[in-house]
Design a protein around this motif. Structure first.
Motif, PDB file in Angstrom:
ATOM      1  N   LYS A   1       0.821  -1.324   0.000  1.00  0.00           N
ATOM      2  CA  LYS A   1       0.009   0.014  -0.132  1.00  0.00           C
ATOM      3  C   LYS A   1       0.836   1.189   0.061  1.00  0.00           C
ATOM      4  N   ASP A   2       1.969   1.254   0.695  1.00  0.00           N
ATOM      5  CA  ASP A   2       2.836   2.412   0.874  1.00  0.00           C
ATOM      6  C   ASP A   2       3.372   2.749  -0.726  1.00  0.00           C
ATOM      7  N   ALA A   3       3.758   1.845  -1.126  1.00  0.00           N
ATOM      8  CA  ALA A   3       4.492   1.943  -2.631  1.00  0.00           C
ATOM      9  C   ALA A   3       3.549   2.396  -3.614  1.00  0.00           C
ATOM     10  N   GLU A   4       2.160   1.817  -3.540  1.00  0.00           N
ATOM     11  CA  GLU A   4       1.032   2.425  -4.190  1.00  0.00           C
ATOM     12  C   GLU A   4       0.841   3.858  -4.061  1.00  0.00           C
ATOM     13  N   ALA A   5       0.694   4.237  -2.872  1.00  0.00           N
ATOM     14  CA  ALA A   5       0.291   5.567  -2.420  1.00  0.00           C
ATOM     15  C   ALA A   5       1.651   6.478  -2.690  1.00  0.00           C
ATOM     16  N   GLY A   6       2.618   6.038  -3.133  1.00  0.00           N
ATOM     17  CA  GLY A   6       3.947   7.066  -3.444  1.00  0.00           C
ATOM     18  C   GLY A   6       4.431   7.327  -1.885  1.00  0.00           C
ATOM     19  N   LYS A   7       4.077   6.677  -0.898  1.00  0.00           N
ATOM     20  CA  LYS A   7       4.714   7.327   0.205  1.00  0.00           C
ATOM     21  C   LYS A   7       5.987   6.790   0.381  1.00  0.00           C
ATOM     22  N   ALA A   8       6.846   7.671   1.185  1.00  0.00           N
ATOM     23  CA  ALA A   8       8.206   7.480   1.598  1.00  0.00           C
ATOM     24  C   ALA A   8       8.286   6.199   2.371  1.00  0.00           C
ATOM     25  N   THR A   9       9.057   5.622   2.317  1.00  0.00           N
ATOM     26  CA  THR A   9       9.452   4.291   3.376  1.00  0.00           C
ATOM     27  C   THR A   9      11.100   4.103   3.497  1.00  0.00           C
ATOM     28  N   PHE A  10      11.371   3.435   4.466  1.00  0.00           N
ATOM     29  CA  PHE A  10      12.952   3.033   4.303  1.00  0.00           C
ATOM     30  C   PHE A  10      13.414   2.465   3.293  1.00  0.00           C
ATOM     31  N   VAL A  11      12.517   1.648   2.599  1.00  0.00           N
ATOM     32  CA  VAL A  11      12.891   1.113   1.316  1.00  0.00           C
ATOM     33  C   VAL A  11      13.066   1.995   0.042  1.00  0.00           C
ATOM     34  N   SER A  12      11.865   2.873   0.020  1.00  0.00           N
ATOM     35  CA  SER A  12      11.903   3.770  -1.109  1.00  0.00           C
ATOM     36  C   SER A  12      13.309   4.709  -0.828  1.00  0.00           C
ATOM     37  N   LEU A  13      13.829   4.924   0.305  1.00  0.00           N
ATOM     38  CA  LEU A  13      14.693   5.818   0.636  1.00  0.00           C
ATOM     39  C   LEU A  13      16.120   5.389   0.511  1.00  0.00           C
ATOM     40  N   LEU A  14      16.161   3.945   0.995  1.00  0.00           N
ATOM     41  CA  LEU A  14      17.354   3.365   1.122  1.00  0.00           C
ATOM     42  C   LEU A  14      17.703   2.393  -0.045  1.00  0.00           C
ATOM     43  N   GLY A  15      16.550   1.811  -0.810  1.00  0.00           N
ATOM     44  CA  GLY A  15      16.634   0.721  -1.420  1.00  0.00           C
ATOM     45  C   GLY A  15      16.534  -0.515  -0.538  1.00  0.00           C
ATOM     46  N   LEU A  16      16.261  -1.681  -1.188  1.00  0.00           N
ATOM     47  CA  LEU A  16      15.998  -2.820  -0.577  1.00  0.00           C
ATOM     48  C   LEU A  16      17.302  -3.400   0.143  1.00  0.00           C
ATOM     49  N   GLU A  17      18.289  -3.301  -0.599  1.00  0.00           N
ATOM     50  CA  GLU A  17      19.377  -3.705   0.039  1.00  0.00           C
ATOM     51  C   GLU A  17      20.283  -2.876   1.260  1.00  0.00           C
ATOM     52  N   GLY A  18      20.075  -1.460   1.043  1.00  0.00           N
ATOM     53  CA  GLY A  18      20.244  -0.381   1.995  1.00  0.00           C
ATOM     54  C   GLY A  18      19.629  -0.479   3.174  1.00  0.00           C
ATOM     55  N   ALA A  19      18.241  -0.908   2.940  1.00  0.00           N
ATOM     56  CA  ALA A  19      17.323  -1.032   4.060  1.00  0.00           C
ATOM     57  C   ALA A  19      17.600  -2.220   4.734  1.00  0.00           C
ATOM     58  N   ARG A  20      18.252  -3.333   4.307  1.00  0.00           N
ATOM     59  CA  ARG A  20      18.460  -4.580   5.128  1.00  0.00           C
ATOM     60  C   ARG A  20      19.828  -4.171   5.726  1.00  0.00           C
ATOM     61  N   THR A  21      20.641  -3.486   5.046  1.00  0.00           N
ATOM     62  CA  THR A  21      22.237  -3.383   5.720  1.00  0.00           C
ATOM     63  C   THR A  21      21.769  -2.434   7.001  1.00  0.00           C
ATOM     64  N   ARG A  22      21.037  -1.540   6.860  1.00  0.00           N
ATOM     65  CA  ARG A  22      20.876  -0.444   8.028  1.00  0.00           C
ATOM     66  C   ARG A  22      20.034  -1.339   9.058  1.00  0.00           C
ATOM     67  N   ALA A  23      18.909  -2.073   8.658  1.00  0.00           N
ATOM     68  CA  ALA A  23      18.353  -2.980   9.939  1.00  0.00           C
ATOM     69  C   ALA A  23      19.655  -3.897  10.593  1.00  0.00           C
ATOM     70  N   GLN A  24      20.327  -4.348  10.057  1.00  0.00           N
ATOM     71  CA  GLN A  24      21.530  -5.180  10.550  1.00  0.00           C
ATOM     72  C   GLN A  24      22.131  -4.603  11.468  1.00  0.00           C
ATOM     73  N   GLU A  25      22.760  -3.344  10.910  1.00  0.00           N
ATOM     74  CA  GLU A  25      23.414  -2.511  12.029  1.00  0.00           C
ATOM     75  C   GLU A  25      22.713  -2.125  13.003  1.00  0.00           C
ATOM     76  N   LEU A  26      21.357  -1.792  13.129  1.00  0.00           N
ATOM     77  CA  LEU A  26      20.713  -1.479  14.419  1.00  0.00           C
ATOM     78  C   LEU A  26      20.538  -2.514  15.095  1.00  0.00           C
ATOM     79  N   ILE A  27      20.376  -3.776  14.673  1.00  0.00           N
ATOM     80  CA  ILE A  27      20.294  -4.841  15.495  1.00  0.00           C
ATOM     81  C   ILE A  27      21.970  -5.148  16.270  1.00  0.00           C
ATOM     82  N   ASP A  28      22.763  -5.093  15.353  1.00  0.00           N
ATOM     83  CA  ASP A  28      24.076  -4.962  15.962  1.00  0.00           C
ATOM     84  C   ASP A  28      24.302  -3.970  17.263  1.00  0.00           C
ATOM     85  N   GLU A  29      23.596  -3.019  16.875  1.00  0.00           N
ATOM     86  CA  GLU A  29      23.678  -1.873  18.104  1.00  0.00           C
ATOM     87  C   GLU A  29      22.927  -2.281  19.295  1.00  0.00           C
ATOM     88  N   ALA A  30      21.687  -2.665  19.036  1.00  0.00           N
ATOM     89  CA  ALA A  30      20.759  -3.234  19.998  1.00  0.00           C
ATOM     90  C   ALA A  30      21.674  -4.264  20.875  1.00  0.00           C
TER      91      ALA A  30
END
Lengths: 288, 288
Positions: free
Chosen positions: B233-262
């Protein structure tokens, strides 16, 4: 004496609410919350502050609880005015929140006003943690699925019920919808002081019911310009009210009996409760 | 170990919620509340119970807080699904409350679920009044006009904004919308114990953001049948998401960094925090 005191409360509680809202992040949500918190009789805040005074609690020390009950009341009005509920476009002579903004903002502003009410009850001015926690528990009981929201749900259900409500049913409905929060307000002073709220509970029960009967009378013969909202909606919708069930004179008599009852319940407090007696008389004499 | 513990939490918190709802007066309101409280991952309840365990608090003693955060979360979902908000017909594979009942019931059930959350925090099992009051204040801060509801309001505003949100804006939005309640949950254990929630706050902040990034990834490549709601729904509505801003791979990398941080933030707790580390890994590996 009562009229002046009520005006003083209106000014003081508005200042407390404005201060609470000013601390929030800017935006439409904050604007809508501030808008919904403007004006009103402030009868509930008055009851908090005057019941507190009976126990020697200064207005400043009880103020967060007075602001809390007004925030809770404001949330209920914002949601109640929405198209899927009572669908009112006017409140206190002004456009309702969903008209001035939109429905999403009305949902969210109402939600955040409820939260604000509970947050205000955590204010250190209110004294011992046990007393503040007792206020939180009492407000939750009064406003949730056993109190105010329960009454609103019964009200919604009545709209599609096959027969108009009986007097017993409408009394139960109103005990939730308006009575529970008035009871909280009148008992709050005792809770802040860590005292037994029992003696004020009888006063509050009678007062709350009289308040609602007076509302039903106003709906029939009030001046829409003074009341600031559309009148006669209940009769138009064929909904049972205290007036439709008791007649106009019967409703007036019943309201007066309840006010006598409320005043009698204050006997243990003697002259110190004079202003609460005046408040009871005001409730059935008001024009708005 | 983690998967089994999460299942145990699901069973135990459902029982606590069922018991809380069973005490309410019968009717559509209670039915809708019980319906909205059924199912879900219970990740927030898990965080409450496991953070409490770190401080030696038994599950039974922390359970009312775990139930409270799930009631609060359920209220936000019921209101968020309404037509004037996200307009979702399906939640966890079932019709949403306004579809199964009506919009008025959705407003009221959500309202009463919020109240129930605060009521549950008053439960004597949670210990000293000061600690319970700290939980009330913390939940209010996390869920109101500075926390969750603030994030939802930013989300609504973004829909009509002239340009898609920036990464900084969407991070602020999500810190409110999903992060604040996850932070409350992870800090709750310390508050119940009367300890400083600081060490858990860093864990919770990173976890909350990773959770939302994982949600955005699921919205793009998840299995709708597993997730139980409409995806894309987000993509359809043209809403910005972490995926639209970082790309799918970038979002995955960022999530992993955050988990390491946690995970790193849990170092002071040593091996005793192993299950919270597993929870962090689960957050980005989940399929629902």
């Amino acid at each position: 004496m009562f009229a002046q005191r009520l005006k003083d409360v209106q000014v003081a509680v508005q200042a407390a609410l404005d201060q609470a809202v000013a601390r929030l992040p800017e935006g439409a949500l904050r604007e809508a919350m501030g808008y919904a918190l403007s004006g009103g009789k402030r009868l509930r805040a008055f009851l908090v502050l005057e019941s507190a005074a009976l126990y020697g609690i200064a207005p400043a020390a009880a103020m967060p609880a007075a602001a809390a009950v007004e925030a809770l009341h404001a949330y209920s009005l914002v949601h109640d005015d929405m198209p899927c509920m009572d669908d009112d476009a006017l409140r206190r002579g002004q456009p309702t929140v969903h008209v001035k903004w939109d429905e999403a903002t009305a949902v969210l502003a109402g939600d955040a006003l409820q939260t604000l009410a509970f947050e205000l009850l955590c204010a250190p001015e209110l004294g011992a943690a046990e007393h503040r926690l007792a206020l939180v528990a009492r407000l939750a009981k009064a406003s949730g699925a056993e109190g105010m929201v329960y009454g609103q749900a019964l009200d919604i259900a009545a709209e599609t019920a096959p027969a108009p409500l009986t007097l017993a049913e409408i009394t139960r409905l109103q005990a939730g919808k308006t009575g529970a929060l008035i009871s909280f307000s009148a008992e709050a002073g005792a809770l802040i002081a860590g005292a037994d709220p029992g003696p004020l509970a009888a006063y509050a029960r009678a007062l709350g019911l009289a308040f609602q009967i007076a509302d039903d009378i106003l709906d029939v013969e009030g001046d829409a310009a003074l009341v600031g909202k559309q009148l006669g909606k209940d009769a138009e919708a064929g909904k049972a009210t205290f007036v439709s069930l008791l007649g106009l004179e019967g409703a007036r008599t019943r309201a007066q009996e309840l006010i006598d009852e409320a005043e009698a319940a204050l006997a243990p407090f003697g002259d110190r409760a004079e202003i609460l007696r005046q408040a009871a008389r005001f409730v059935i004499a008001r024009e708005t």
